[in-house]
Design an enzyme around this catalytic site. Structure first.
Site, PDB file in Angstrom:
ATOM      1  N   THR A   4       1.208  -1.148  -0.042  1.00  0.00           N
ATOM      2  CA  THR A   4      -0.071   0.149   0.074  1.00  0.00           C
ATOM      3  C   THR A   4       1.402   1.088   0.453  1.00  0.00           C
ATOM      4  O   THR A   4       1.825   0.879   0.340  1.00  0.00           O
ATOM      5  CB  THR A   4      -0.979  -0.190   1.220  1.00  0.00           C
ATOM      6  OG1 THR A   4       0.186  -0.048   2.446  1.00  0.00           O
ATOM      7  CG2 THR A   4      -2.125  -1.632   0.979  1.00  0.00           C
ATOM      8  N   ASN A   5       0.317   1.961  -0.714  1.00  0.00           N
ATOM      9  CA  ASN A   5       1.601   3.718  -0.130  1.00  0.00           C
ATOM     10  C   ASN A   5       2.379   3.680  -1.067  1.00  0.00           C
ATOM     11  O   ASN A   5       2.946   3.366  -0.704  1.00  0.00           O
ATOM     12  CB  ASN A   5       1.287   4.206   0.611  1.00  0.00           C
ATOM     13  CG  ASN A   5       0.535   4.608   1.933  1.00  0.00           C
ATOM     14  OD1 ASN A   5      -1.066   5.166   1.137  1.00  0.00           O
ATOM     15  ND2 ASN A   5       0.314   4.229   2.628  1.00  0.00           N
ATOM     16  N   CYS A   6       2.499   2.669  -2.218  1.00  0.00           N
ATOM     17  CA  CYS A   6       3.605   2.517  -3.167  1.00  0.00           C
ATOM     18  C   CYS A   6       4.251   4.480  -3.501  1.00  0.00           C
ATOM     19  O   CYS A   6       3.982   5.058  -4.647  1.00  0.00           O
ATOM     20  CB  CYS A   6       3.454   1.873  -4.526  1.00  0.00           C
ATOM     21  SG  CYS A   6       4.394   0.126  -3.843  1.00  0.00           S
ATOM     22  N   ILE A   7       5.211   4.715  -3.371  1.00  0.00           N
ATOM     23  CA  ILE A   7       5.681   6.076  -3.871  1.00  0.00           C
ATOM     24  C   ILE A   7       6.937   5.301  -3.912  1.00  0.00           C
ATOM     25  O   ILE A   7       8.066   4.835  -3.349  1.00  0.00           O
ATOM     26  CB  ILE A   7       5.823   7.033  -2.570  1.00  0.00           C
ATOM     27  CG1 ILE A   7       4.761   7.326  -2.047  1.00  0.00           C
ATOM     28  CG2 ILE A   7       6.542   8.426  -3.148  1.00  0.00           C
ATOM     29  CD1 ILE A   7       4.851   8.387  -0.963  1.00  0.00           C
TER      30      ILE A   7
END
Length: 115
Positions: A112-115
């Site tokens: 999740t929240n792959c930056i």
């Protein structure tokens, strides 16, 4: 999560994948499954890839989630050293989105929240 979109055939066994190509059942992962997932991504696995895959699987066992990019870089730096603990190194191994692609090949859920 049972929106099976596709299957891998590994050693005569059908392995269900979700619509994004991640394993439906994480327990179905094996090195042979990883090889097939990498093949789908047109990514030949080297020892350097396996180092990261192994690290990811250990991370998941410890923290029960796949890391996004920043925690992945930090974990790689801690376990594999300063040279490998860099975004550019991971981008060379796992192009486009290292955290997502490496997690997929390691048989883990999408981070999740792959930056």
């Amino acid at each position: 999560m049972s929106d099976c979109a596709q299957h891998l055939n590994v050693d005569g066994q059908a392995i269900a994948l979700d619509s994004e190509g991640y394993l439906v059942e994480l327990s179905n992962w094996s090195p042979a499954v990883a090889e097939q997932l990498a093949q789908q991504a047109e990514l030949p696995l080297t020892d350097a890839h396996w180092e990261v895959i192994t690290l990811l699987r250990e991370f998941y066992q410890t923290f029960e989630h796949a890391p996004a990019m920043r925690p992945l870089v930090k974990a790689v730096k801690l376990q594999l050293g300063e040279d490998k603990g860099r975004s550019i190194y991971l981008m060379k191994l796992f192009p486009d989105s290292p955290a997502k692609l490496a997690a997929k090949i390691a048989g883990l859920p999408k981070p999740t929240n792959c930056i």
